[in-house]
Design an enzyme around this catalytic site. Structure first.
Site, short mmCIF file in Angstrom:
data_model
loop_
_atom_site.label_atom_id
_atom_site.label_comp_id
_atom_site.label_asym_id
_atom_site.label_seq_id
_atom_site.Cartn_x
_atom_site.Cartn_y
_atom_site.Cartn_z
N THR A 34 -19.74 12.27 2.00
CA THR A 34 -21.06 12.56 1.39
C THR A 34 -21.30 14.07 1.31
O THR A 34 -21.93 14.55 0.38
CB THR A 34 -22.21 11.92 2.20
N GLN A 106 -11.17 3.93 4.51
CA GLN A 106 -11.73 2.92 3.58
C GLN A 106 -12.03 3.60 2.24
O GLN A 106 -12.44 2.94 1.29
CB GLN A 106 -13.01 2.33 4.15
N HIS A 124 -8.57 0.48 1.11
CA HIS A 124 -9.31 -0.02 -0.06
C HIS A 124 -8.76 0.55 -1.36
O HIS A 124 -9.45 0.57 -2.37
CB HIS A 124 -10.81 0.25 0.09
N CYS A 132 -2.65 -2.38 -14.83
CA CYS A 132 -2.87 -3.46 -15.81
C CYS A 132 -2.84 -4.81 -15.10
O CYS A 132 -1.86 -5.12 -14.39
CB CYS A 132 -1.78 -3.44 -16.89
N CYS A 157 -4.07 -1.80 -21.60
CA CYS A 157 -2.69 -1.38 -21.36
C CYS A 157 -1.99 -1.06 -22.68
O CYS A 157 -2.09 -1.84 -23.64
CB CYS A 157 -1.97 -2.53 -20.64
N CYS A 160 1.01 -3.96 -23.05
CA CYS A 160 0.79 -5.40 -23.33
C CYS A 160 -0.63 -5.72 -23.76
O CYS A 160 -0.96 -6.87 -24.03
CB CYS A 160 1.14 -6.21 -22.06
N SER A 196 -18.58 5.73 9.08
CA SER A 196 -18.54 4.35 8.59
C SER A 196 -19.62 3.53 9.30
O SER A 196 -19.86 3.68 10.49
CB SER A 196 -17.17 3.71 8.87
N1 APR Z 1 -22.13 12.53 8.48
C1 APR Z 1 -22.07 11.46 9.31
N2 APR Z 1 -22.36 10.19 8.91
C2 APR Z 1 -22.73 10.04 7.62
C3 APR Z 1 -22.82 11.11 6.69
C4 APR Z 1 -22.51 12.40 7.19
N3 APR Z 1 -22.55 13.49 6.41
N4 APR Z 1 -23.21 10.60 5.49
C5 APR Z 1 -23.36 9.27 5.66
N5 APR Z 1 -23.07 8.93 6.93
C6 APR Z 1 -23.05 7.59 7.51
C7 APR Z 1 -24.16 6.67 7.02
O1 APR Z 1 -25.29 6.77 7.87
C8 APR Z 1 -23.49 5.29 7.11
O2 APR Z 1 -23.78 4.65 8.35
O3 APR Z 1 -21.84 7.00 7.09
C9 APR Z 1 -21.98 5.59 7.06
C10 APR Z 1 -21.33 5.09 5.77
O4 APR Z 1 -21.39 3.68 5.80
P1 APR Z 1 -21.16 2.89 4.44
O5 APR Z 1 -21.97 3.50 3.36
O6 APR Z 1 -21.33 1.42 4.77
O7 APR Z 1 -19.63 3.19 4.06
P2 APR Z 1 -18.34 2.48 4.64
O8 APR Z 1 -18.52 2.11 6.08
O9 APR Z 1 -17.19 3.34 4.29
O10 APR Z 1 -18.28 1.13 3.74
C11 APR Z 1 -17.13 0.33 3.86
O11 APR Z 1 -17.88 -0.97 1.97
O12 APR Z 1 -18.76 -1.12 -0.16
C12 APR Z 1 -17.61 -1.14 0.57
O13 APR Z 1 -15.48 -0.63 -0.24
C13 APR Z 1 -16.68 -0.02 0.16
O14 APR Z 1 -15.09 1.18 1.55
C14 APR Z 1 -16.46 0.76 1.45
C15 APR Z 1 -16.79 -0.26 2.52
#
Ligand code: APR
Length: 258
Positions: A34, A106, A124, A132, A157, A160, A196
């Site tokens: 982010t 991810q 992911h 394709c 593609c 094909c 995450s």
């Molecule tokens: N620093 C620390 N934490 C952060 C920051 C930051 N700068 N920005 C966001 N976050 C935190 C958020 O508070 C959130 O809890 O990172 C976390 C991101 O969580 P998700 O948005 O759920 O992302 P992720 O865990 O990667 O999602 C997993 O879900 O939609 C699918 O395929 C997609 O790979 C993704 C998977």
């Protein structure tokens, strides 16, 4: 939400865990990107706060390929403009120092590789190419963007005529390299989770595998996660700041001049 300061005592605890680990890995999610301008999914400004996650399912892609690609084309602009941030560079430096052996991510943005990480597992998939669905031929995403921007939606593609799909894992598809990631986790005695919510499986099993084998779990995340209860260290602040401080503490313990 006011920016929380990183707790230096927790940073020091995390550095001690990493220094004493024999085989540590990093596990990352959208929160590490982010600060590079790529929105996450479930954070305060997450994508799933504006769009339904249904748009990222394989069924939606197969039934509405045009709308799917219009959504992805919009995402592509931010993804392709993004550069690695301090957190990605710190992860790459920890690998160079031999502190972490691999990154299991991810994310599909390729920013770990762009920051210099060598051993990266993209559970992911990647946004860097499309495939394709009929014949399996792959295309660099730059080529696919040109097709879309010239009006070919969904992109097709050249060989094909089949529909192209980003080489990312949609909900309802199997993740990639999970066996390799699972083996890595089962041989690790520490995992550094960065950015995450730990709410999507099977990816979120990775820190659980490390914990089950008696390993230590460090979670760096701005908000509480669904696996905070298994964490040995929780650092609730921004990943860029936390990873910069953590790298400094690790280097101090290694006696590296800074
Ligand atoms: N620093 C620390 N934490 C952060 C920051 C930051 N700068 N920005 C966001 N976050 C935190 C958020 O508070 C959130 O809890 O990172 C976390 C991101 O969580 P998700 O948005 O759920 O992302 P992720 O865990 O990667 O999602 C997993 O879900 O939609 C699918 O395929 C997609 O790979 C993704 C998977």
């Amino acid at each position: 939400m006011s920016e929380k300061q990183c707790n230096i005592e927790d940073i020091k605890k995390a550095a001690d865990v990493l220094i004493n680990a024999k085989h540590a890995i990093a596990f990352t999610g959208a929160g590490i990107s982010t600060e590079s301008g790529i929105p996450d999914f479930r954070g305060p400004q997450g994508l799933w706060k504006q769009y339904s996650p249904e748009i990222a399912t394989i069924d939606y892609f197969l039934n509405h390929p045009k709308d799917f690609w219009l959504f992805y084309r919009m995402r592509m602009s931010t993804l392709f403009a993004a550069k690695p941030n301090r957190a990605h560079y710190a992860v790459a430096e920890l690998e160079r120092l031999g502190i972490i052996k691999a990154v299991i991510t991810q994310n599909v943005d390729g920013l770990h590789q762009a920051a210099g990480s060598k051993n990266v597992i993209e559970l992911h998939g990647t946004m860097k190419r499309a495939v394709c669905i009929a014949c399996g031929r792959t295309y660099p995403m730059e080529v696919v963007i040109k097709k879309i921007d010239s009006g070919q939606i969904p992109p097709l593609c050249d060989e094909c005529g089949g529909i192209l799909k980003p080489d990312t894992v949609l909900f309802g598809e199997p993740v990639k390299d999970f066996e390799r990631a699972r083996e890595l986790a089962l041989m690790s005695d520490a995992v550094l989770v960065i950015g995450s919510s730990l709410s999507v499986y099977p990816a979120a099993y990775i820190p659980i595998f490390v914990k089950e084998m008696g390993g230590k779990v460090i979670i760096i995340n701005m908000e509480p996660t669904e696996l905070d209860y298994i964490a040995d260290v929780i650092i609730q602040c921004k990943a860029g700041e936390a990873m910069t401080l953590l790298l400094r503490e690790v280097k101090e313990r290694l006696g590296i001049q800074q």
